[in-house]
Motif scaffolding. Structure first.
Motif, PDB file in Angstrom:
ATOM      1  N   LYS A   8      23.280  42.181  25.854  1.00 18.51           N
ATOM      2  CA  LYS A   8      23.207  42.118  27.342  1.00 18.51           C
ATOM      3  C   LYS A   8      22.058  43.021  28.112  1.00 18.51           C
ATOM      4  O   LYS A   8      20.901  43.307  28.510  1.00 18.51           O
ATOM      5  N   ASN A  28      15.484  30.631  32.461  1.00 16.19           N
ATOM      6  CA  ASN A  28      16.445  31.421  31.576  1.00 16.19           C
ATOM      7  C   ASN A  28      17.701  30.428  31.199  1.00 16.19           C
ATOM      8  O   ASN A  28      18.290  31.125  30.461  1.00 16.19           O
ATOM      9  N   LEU A  79      22.059  32.182  36.268  1.00 16.88           N
ATOM     10  CA  LEU A  79      22.635  32.465  35.158  1.00 16.88           C
ATOM     11  C   LEU A  79      21.505  33.441  34.181  1.00 16.88           C
ATOM     12  O   LEU A  79      20.553  33.540  34.931  1.00 16.88           O
ATOM     13  N   GLY A  80      21.853  33.864  33.538  1.00 18.47           N
ATOM     14  CA  GLY A  80      20.529  35.045  32.453  1.00 18.47           C
ATOM     15  C   GLY A  80      21.638  35.988  33.274  1.00 18.47           C
ATOM     16  O   GLY A  80      21.744  36.883  34.083  1.00 18.47           O
ATOM     17  N   TYR A  81      20.300  37.460  32.601  1.00 17.02           N
ATOM     18  CA  TYR A  81      20.166  38.739  32.319  1.00 17.02           C
ATOM     19  C   TYR A  81      18.694  38.560  33.387  1.00 17.02           C
ATOM     20  O   TYR A  81      17.998  38.925  32.789  1.00 17.02           O
ATOM     21  N   ALA A  87      25.205  26.652  30.225  1.00 15.00           N
ATOM     22  CA  ALA A  87      26.043  27.822  30.633  1.00 15.00           C
ATOM     23  C   ALA A  87      26.195  28.401  30.287  1.00 15.00           C
ATOM     24  O   ALA A  87      25.788  30.161  29.974  1.00 15.00           O
ATOM     25  N   LEU A  88      27.947  28.092  28.916  1.00 12.70           N
ATOM     26  CA  LEU A  88      28.311  29.231  28.105  1.00 12.70           C
ATOM     27  C   LEU A  88      27.198  29.690  26.945  1.00 12.70           C
ATOM     28  O   LEU A  88      27.622  31.178  27.063  1.00 12.70           O
ATOM     29  N   LYS A 128      25.570  32.626  29.054  1.00  8.08           N
ATOM     30  CA  LYS A 128      26.008  34.095  29.570  1.00  8.08           C
ATOM     31  C   LYS A 128      26.471  34.281  27.867  1.00  8.08           C
ATOM     32  O   LYS A 128      26.019  35.811  27.776  1.00  8.08           O
ATOM     33  N   ASP A 129      26.540  34.027  26.874  1.00  9.72           N
ATOM     34  CA  ASP A 129      26.870  34.602  25.923  1.00  9.72           C
ATOM     35  C   ASP A 129      25.445  35.350  24.503  1.00  9.72           C
ATOM     36  O   ASP A 129      25.724  36.443  24.306  1.00  9.72           O
ATOM     37  N   ALA A 130      24.470  34.715  24.870  1.00  7.46           N
ATOM     38  CA  ALA A 130      23.011  35.573  25.260  1.00  7.46           C
ATOM     39  C   ALA A 130      22.888  35.517  23.486  1.00  7.46           C
ATOM     40  O   ALA A 130      22.829  37.028  23.349  1.00  7.46           O
TER      41      ALA A 130
END
Length: 519
Positions: free
Chosen positions: A301, A324, A341-343, A476-477, A480-482
């Motif tokens: 992250k 993203n 989503l994403g950072y 999407a999962l 989030k886990d990136a």
């Protein structure tokens, strides 16, 4: 019984004229069956393509990279192909198919086609190719393409029956992938296809001087008609700048993967045409999820927050798409909601996470292939990570060695790309991120049971709307886990001298030279 019958129609794609505004042209003698007669006036029907990397190998069974695929796609053919303009799957070596049930594919093959060694293309050749492809001892790097296949049976000389252990919604997409190309069984048994390829395609292998060049010649007996080009040379050059200089002096006719720092030079040259097309490739920074602290979601992250991807994509001058999403806008299964989503870029947040966790106390190994696009990404990321307190030591290596080292996990951070030749989201997420493919195509070593289950569902239903839903959830999962930080989605590019006509550039970044000629 559901039955679909396709007719293969060759549709010339006249990209060069569209880019230059000149008159449309196709290889002389071109028609729905090919380019009969060969030749195009008195022009020298040879072409030299330049790449900064040599091919690791020339066997569709034993390779899994774009450099090798560029050669493979001229020499070999698949049962099906994706139409570069419409995106639809069409028969190539296949004539038709039918599904008597969800787990059975009965494929009729075209007749009277021969491999370059004179042996016949038939159902036995298909069976041999796919069984070899799936043989654990052969360890094909893209065996995941046909992972659901339970058996391949020869019904008659030109009919093959493929049975799967579960419904496989991406079967036709998988069978259009260059790694699913049909090989000559005799050539594979008696020789080394990685060194001496033998397919059914429009060009035949002549020679390979490692580190220098691969030479192909036209297959005068090609089943769709004789190609116009007599000879094609794949030349290894030190850099894209060198390749462009060689184009300017007439030593090179064609390059692809043009990066933003070279576009102005090319666009300013009236004798070179630059082709651009929004495509299916995705390029990303990847973490080795089996090492600490890369396996810590806070570390991933922090690094995602540290990289200004908006500025990076803007620097590409139209040769990249900001997203993203792992599944890109041109890929089946893309859902626009993934863009939320994403950072986002937040260097202060990155610094805070790094300081709280002590992530800045060590130096990280960043492995980079010696290709301009990856070098550019790595240099930008290295500088931005340094600004938030992450020290990175960059190691730049040759393409084939890079593939070996990333497969073995000899890195902390790296930059990778996936051209997504099938154009299908399942065949992006499954090979790259599913636990089944750890140690092969899953180079970042991501493993998540919930993600795995969603990807399997996306592959084991033939309901295409359901497939989209599963892919959106899995995507999407993963965001989030990136395990990846998506740098950009590709705009595929090629540059050709203006005497080259008829180049067909796919959104996947692949191209075929069958309909190319010189004027």
């Amino acid at each position: 019984m559901k039955k679909l019958l396709f007719l293969l129609v060759a549709i010339p794609i006249l990209l060069l004229a569209a880019c230059t505004g000149g008159s449309e042209s196709q290889p002389e003698g071109g028609n729905a069956e090919g380019n009969e007669g060969g030749g195009s006036g008195s022009a020298d029907q040879t072409l030299t393509y330049a790449s900064t990397s040599d091919a690791p190998g020339l066997s569709p069974i034993d390779t899994n990279d774009s450099v090798s695929s560029h050669v493979i796609e001229q020499v070999y053919e698949t049962l099906f192909k994706r139409n570069a303009e419409t995106g639809e799957i069409e028969p190539l070596l296949a004539k038709s198919y039918e599904n008597p049930d969800d787990n059975t594919w009965v494929i009729k093959l075209k007749e009277d086609i021969k491999f370059h060694d004179g042996t016949p293309f038939n159902a036995e050749a298909v069976k041999y190719t796919f069984e070899t492809f799936l043989d654990p001892e052969r360890a094909a790097p893209r065996a995941s393409l046909l992972a659901p296949v339970e058996s391949i049976e020869v019904k008659d000389e030109y009919t093959v029956v493929i049975k799967t252990n579960k419904p496989y919604g991406a079967m036709l997409a998988a069978l259009s992938h260059s790694n699913a190309s049909i090989v000559s069984p005799e050539a594979d048994k008696s020789g080394n296809l990685n060194e001496n390829p033998v397919g059914t395609g429009p060009f035949k292998f002549v020679s390979w001087e490692k580190g220098n060049e691969i030479v192909l010649e036209k297959n005068a007996d090609y089943w769709q008609g004789e190609p116009t080009l007599n000879q094609v040379t794949f030349k290894v050059v030190p850099s894209v700048s060198t390749a462009i200089s060689m184009m300017e002096t007439g030593e090179v006719d064609f390059i692809d993967g043009v990066t933003s720092q070279h576009t102005s030079r090319l666009e300013g040259n009236g004798s070179i045409n630059l082709i651009k097309k929004e495509g299916t490739p995705v390029y990303y920074m990847g973490f080795n999820m089996e090492k600490e602290p890369m396996n810590n979601p806070e570390f991933r992250k922090a690094l995602a927050h540290a990289i200004d991807r908006d500025a990076y994509v803007e620097s590409l001058n139209g040769l990249g798409v900001r997203s993203n999403s792992f599944v890109g806008p041109q890929v089946f299964g893309y859902d626009e909601s993934a863009e939320d989503l994403g950072y986002s870029y937040d260097p202060e947040k990155a610094k805070q996470i790094i300081e709280e966790n002590g992530f800045g106390d060590q130096t990280y190994h960043m492995l980079v292939a010696n290709r301009d696009m990856y070098i550019n990404m790595a240099e930008i990321a290295q500088a931005q990570l340094s600004e938030v307190g992450i020290n990175v030591e960059m190691e730049m290596i040759e393409w084939g060695t890079f593939l070996d080292m990333t497969a073995e996990g000899n890195f902390d951070l790296t930059f990778l790309g996936w051209s997504n030749v099938t154009g299908d989201g399942s065949e992006l997420l499954y090979p790259n991120l599913h636990t089944d493919n750890l140690g092969s195509s899953n180079r970042t070593r991501y493993s998540n049971k919930e993600f795995d289950e969603l990807v399997v569902k996306s592959r084991t239903t033939t309901d295409q709307e359901k497939r989209k839903e599963y892919l959106a959830e899995a995507n999407a999962l993963a965001i989030k886990d990136a395990p990846w930080v998506p740098m950009h989605h590709g705009v595929v590019t090629a540059a050709v001298v203006d005497s080259v006509k008829g180049l067909e550039l796919s959104p996947t970044g692949s191209w075929r030279l069958y309909k190319v000629s010189r004027e």
